[in-house]
Design a protein around this motif. Structure first.
Motif, PDB file in Angstrom:
ATOM      1  N   ALA A 433       0.852  -1.180   0.000  1.00 30.79           N
ATOM      2  CA  ALA A 433       0.000   0.000   0.000  1.00 30.79           C
ATOM      3  C   ALA A 433       0.889   1.231   0.000  1.00 30.79           C
ATOM      4  O   ALA A 433       2.045   1.174   0.436  1.00 30.79           O
ATOM      5  CB  ALA A 433      -0.923   0.014   1.221  1.00 30.79           C
ATOM      6  N   GLY A 434       0.352   2.336  -0.507  1.00 32.10           N
ATOM      7  CA  GLY A 434       1.096   3.588  -0.537  1.00 32.10           C
ATOM      8  C   GLY A 434       0.310   4.716   0.086  1.00 32.10           C
ATOM      9  O   GLY A 434      -0.924   4.728   0.024  1.00 32.10           O
ATOM     10  N   SER A 452      -1.583  -4.495   5.292  1.00 32.33           N
ATOM     11  CA  SER A 452      -0.624  -4.700   4.206  1.00 32.33           C
ATOM     12  C   SER A 452       0.726  -5.124   4.766  1.00 32.33           C
ATOM     13  O   SER A 452       1.116  -4.704   5.853  1.00 32.33           O
ATOM     14  CB  SER A 452      -0.472  -3.405   3.408  1.00 32.33           C
ATOM     15  OG  SER A 452       0.478  -3.547   2.378  1.00 32.33           O
ATOM     16  N   GLY A 453       1.426  -5.950   4.000  1.00 27.98           N
ATOM     17  CA  GLY A 453       2.749  -6.395   4.417  1.00 27.98           C
ATOM     18  C   GLY A 453       3.784  -5.299   4.379  1.00 27.98           C
ATOM     19  O   GLY A 453       4.763  -5.332   5.131  1.00 27.98           O
ATOM     20  N   GLN A 454       3.606  -4.323   3.492  1.00 24.23           N
ATOM     21  CA  GLN A 454       4.490  -3.181   3.456  1.00 24.23           C
ATOM     22  C   GLN A 454       3.712  -1.939   3.047  1.00 24.23           C
ATOM     23  O   GLN A 454       2.779  -2.014   2.251  1.00 24.23           O
ATOM     24  CB  GLN A 454       5.694  -3.363   2.515  1.00 24.23           C
ATOM     25  CG  GLN A 454       5.426  -4.042   1.213  1.00 24.23           C
ATOM     26  CD  GLN A 454       5.687  -5.514   1.317  1.00 24.23           C
ATOM     27  OE1 GLN A 454       6.656  -5.940   1.910  1.00 24.23           O
ATOM     28  NE2 GLN A 454       4.808  -6.314   0.735  1.00 24.23           N
ATOM     29  N   VAL A 455       4.087  -0.807   3.624  1.00 26.40           N
ATOM     30  CA  VAL A 455       3.472   0.473   3.317  1.00 26.40           C
ATOM     31  C   VAL A 455       4.570   1.426   2.856  1.00 26.40           C
ATOM     32  O   VAL A 455       5.573   1.617   3.556  1.00 26.40           O
ATOM     33  CB  VAL A 455       2.743   1.063   4.546  1.00 26.40           C
ATOM     34  CG1 VAL A 455       2.170   2.436   4.211  1.00 26.40           C
ATOM     35  CG2 VAL A 455       1.640   0.125   5.017  1.00 26.40           C
ATOM     36  N   TRP A 460       6.881   4.704  -4.035  1.00 28.89           N
ATOM     37  CA  TRP A 460       6.291   3.392  -4.280  1.00 28.89           C
ATOM     38  C   TRP A 460       7.406   2.386  -4.506  1.00 28.89           C
ATOM     39  O   TRP A 460       8.293   2.596  -5.320  1.00 28.89           O
ATOM     40  CB  TRP A 460       5.339   3.381  -5.485  1.00 28.89           C
ATOM     41  CG  TRP A 460       4.626   2.062  -5.567  1.00 28.89           C
ATOM     42  CD1 TRP A 460       4.993   0.975  -6.301  1.00 28.89           C
ATOM     43  CD2 TRP A 460       3.484   1.660  -4.806  1.00 28.89           C
ATOM     44  NE1 TRP A 460       4.142  -0.077  -6.062  1.00 28.89           N
ATOM     45  CE2 TRP A 460       3.203   0.322  -5.149  1.00 28.89           C
ATOM     46  CE3 TRP A 460       2.667   2.300  -3.875  1.00 28.89           C
ATOM     47  CZ2 TRP A 460       2.137  -0.393  -4.588  1.00 28.89           C
ATOM     48  CZ3 TRP A 460       1.606   1.599  -3.327  1.00 28.89           C
ATOM     49  CH2 TRP A 460       1.356   0.269  -3.684  1.00 28.89           C
ATOM     50  N   ALA A 461       7.351   1.302  -3.755  1.00 28.31           N
ATOM     51  CA  ALA A 461       8.283   0.177  -3.882  1.00 28.31           C
ATOM     52  C   ALA A 461       9.693   0.510  -3.433  1.00 28.31           C
ATOM     53  O   ALA A 461      10.655  -0.106  -3.894  1.00 28.31           O
ATOM     54  CB  ALA A 461       8.296  -0.384  -5.310  1.00 28.31           C
TER      55      ALA A 461
END
Length: 501
Positions: A433-434, A452-455, A460-461
Motif C-alpha cells: 500500500a502507498g 498490508s505487508g508493506q506500506v 512506491w516500492a
C-alpha cells in the motif's frame, strides 16, 4: 562487459547480442544438463515478436523424483549442509561475481523470454546480485542462543538447515524472484530445486551453469523447467521435499498448501497476489511528481507486478486535477520494443495473459467505469497493451477488486481519511500500500491501519535487502529478503546439557 558499457548500449547493440545468444534448453539435474526423461519439450516464445526462441525440456514427476533423491543425498552427505558458514559465504560470493560478469546475458534472456524492457531486466539483475551477496555476507554473522538456565544445565538453541527446498518462481521477475528464494535457502545450507515458470525458464538454466562454476556441490542446486501441473505438482507432493517456497497467484498458492497437507506437511511459504491501494491525500506535495510516480507504480513491467499499485485512491478535492496529470504522465509510458533501452513498457508475457487483460478492460467498460486512456491493443505483431486508466471505479466492479496483472489502473475517489482507509482495506489481498501526504500524524495513523505487508510513504516500492517483503490475508505468508528470510529456511534445535553439580 562493464556497467558503463551496458548503460551506453543502443537498441542495435542489444539486437546484435540477441542474435548471437546461445540458449541452454535442458534441465540441470545432478550437476549435468540433461533432457527430460520423457523427451518432451515446450516452446519458449518471444512475446514481442511471436518468434520461437527455443524448445525447452519439459520435466515431469520422474525428473522431480530423480532431483529430489539427489538433493537429499547431497544434503545428507554434508558437502554443503555441514560446510562452515564462512566457506558457504565464499562460494555464494563467487556465484554473485559470476552473475555480475554475465549480467547482460542474463538480463537479455529475461527480456527475450517474457517481454520486459531491457532496462528493467538490467535493474532486476542488480537486485538479484545484491540479494545473493547480502545473504552470503549474513550467514556467518548470525549466532545461536544460550538459554538462561540454572547452574545444573546448559540450554543451547541451534539453527540448522531444513533439508531439501523446492522453489517455484514466477515469470514476471524471473531472476530477481529466483534470487529472493534461493539465496537464503542456499546460505542456510539447504539443497535447492528450482522450478522456473514455463513462461520464462531460460535465465534459470543459464544460472545453473554459473552455480556449478561457482563451486556449489553436485545436487545442491538443480533446475527443473516444466509446467506447474506436472513437475511443480510432483515437487509439492514429494515426501522428500521439506520446504516449498512459492511466488505466484493466490489460486495456485492455495493448491500448493493442499498438496503439502496431502503429503508430509512440508513448510509452505507463499507470496501471492495483490490489488494494492495507493492513497493520495490533498495535502501531498508536488502533484506532478506524485502523478508520475503513481503511473510508474502501475505501468512498470507492463503492470505484471505483484505489488502493482492498481487501485489509486484520490482525495476528491484534487481528483480531477490529479487524473489529468496522471493521463499526461502515462502518455510517456507507451510500450515499445523490449530491446530498445528507451522503452518504458514491453510486451505482455504470452497470449493468455494478453487476452486476460483485454477481457478485464472490456468488463470495466461494461460495468460502467469511465475509460480515460488506452483500452485496446497496440498495433503490430507483438502482444502490446498501452497504459489503460479507468476513473469512477467502485469496489463492486471486477477491475476494482480482482488482480488483473496488466497495465490497467482503477481510480477511486474519497472524501475522508476514514473512507480512504476503509476502501484500501476492502480487499482479499494485503501485499502493499502507498500513502502520499505531508501530514506526519496522518502518515502514522494510516500506515498503522492499512492491512498490508508493506506500506510505502511518499514513494512506491522503496526497498533494499535489509527489509523483509511479503503479504497478509490472501497475499500469502512468510517473508523474502532480510535476515528474516534466513529464519524460514532453517530450524531451531534445542540441546539440553545436564551439568554435574
Amino acid at each position: 562487459m562493464s556497467n558503463a558499457l551496458s548503460d551506453a548500449m543502443t537498441h542495435a547493440d542489444w539486437q546484435r547480442l540477441a542474435s548471437e545468444l546461445r540458449i541452454e534448453t535442458r534441465a540441470f539435474i545432478d550437476d549435468a544438463f540433461v533432457d527430460a526423461q520423457s523427451g518432451e519439450t515446450f516452446a519458449s516464445i518471444n512475446p514481442a515478436t511471436g518468434d520461437t526462441l527455443a524448445e525447452v525440456a519439459s520435466c515431469d514427476a520422474a525428473d522431480a523424483e530423480k532431483a529430489v533423491a539427489r538433493a537429499r543425498r547431497a544434503f545428507d552427505e554434508g558437502a554443503w549442509s555441514r560446510r562452515s558458514p564462512g566457506a558457504r559465504k565464499a562460494v555464494l560470493l563467487r556465484f554473485a561475481e559470476l552473475m555480475q560478469t554475465h549480467k547482460q546475458e542474463l538480463a537479455l534472456l529475461d527480456t527475450l523470454d517474457m517481454g520486459k524492457p531491457i532496462g528493467s531486466s538490467l535493474g532486476d539483475m542488480g537486485g538479484a546480485i545484491a540479494c545473493l551477496r547480502h545473504h552470503a555476507e549474513s550467514i556467518d554473522k548470525l549466532y545461536g542462543e544460550v538459554a538462561p538456565t540454572g547452574d545444573d544445565a546448559l540450554g543451547l538453541v541451534l539453527r540448522e538447515p531444513l533439508g531439501v527446498v523446492a522453489s517455484i518462481v514466477p515469470w514476471n521477475f524471473p531472476l530477481m524472484m529466483t534470487a529472493w528464494k534461493i539465496a537464503p535457502a542456499l546460505a542456510a545450507g539447504n539443497s535447492v530445486i528450482l522450478k522456473p515458470s514455463e513462461k520464462s525458464p531460460l535465465s534459470a538454466l543459464r544460472l545453473a551453469a554459473l552455480a556449478r562454476e561457482a563451486g556449489l556441490p553436485a545436487g545442491v542446486f538443480q533446475v527443473l523447467p516444466g509446467f506447474g501441473h506436472t513437475v511443480g505438482k510432483a515437487l509439492a507432493l514429494s515426501m522428500g521435499v521439506d520446504c516449498l517456497a512459492f511466488t505466484g497467484s493466490t489460486a495456485v498458492g492455495k493448491q500448493l498448501m493442499q498438496y503439502a497437507g496431502q503429503s508430509n506437511l512440508k513448510r509452505v511459504y507463499l507470496e501471492c497476489g495483490g490489488k494494492s491501494p495507493n492513497l493520495v491525500f490533498a495535502d501531498c506535495k508536488d502533484l506532478d511528481a506524485v502523478a508520475r510516480h503513481a503511473a510508474e507504480a502501475i505501468f512498470h513491467n507492463q503492470g505484471e507486478v505483484c505489488i502493482a499499485a492498481s487501485r489509486l485512491l484520490v482525495d476528491n478535492r484534487i481528483r480531477e486535477t490529479f487524473v489529468d496529470k496522471l493521463l499526461a504522465a502515462a502518455e510517456h509510458m507507451q510500450p515499445g520494443d523490449p530491446l530498445d533501452p528507451a522503452s518504458f513498457m514491453g510486451a505482455m508475457v504470452d497470449r493468455t495473459q494478453y487476452q486476460r487483460v483485454l477481457d478485464y478492460i472490456r468488463r470495466g467498460i461494461d460495468e460502467g467505469a469511465t475509460l480515460r486512456s488506452g483500452g485496446s491493443a497496440s498495433e503490430g505483431p507483438g502482444l502490446f497493451i498501452p497504459p489503460t486508466i479507468f476513473d469512477g471505479v467502485t469496489p463492486s466492479m471486477a477491475i476494482g477488486r480482482e488482480e488483473i496483472f496488466g497495465p490497467v489502473l482503477s481510480v477511486f475517489g474519497f472524501d475522508t481519511e476514514e473512507e480512504a482507509v476503509a476502501l484500501a482495506n476492502d480487499s482479499d489481498y494485503g501485499l502493499a500500500a502507498g500513502v502520499w501526504s505531508q501530514d506526519i500524524d496522518r502518515i502514522m495513523r494510516v500506515s498503522r491501519r492499512l492491512q498490508s505487508g508493506q506500506v510505502y510513504v511518499n514513494n512506491w516500492a522503496g526497498m533494499d535487502q535489509t527489509v523483509p517483503f511479503g503479504g497478509v490475508k490472501q497475499s500469502g505468508n512468510g517473508r523474502d529478503k532480510s535476515h528474516h528470510s534466513l529464519e524460514e529456511y532453517s530450524d531451531l534445535k534445542t540441546v539440553w546439557i545436564s551439568l554435574t553439580p
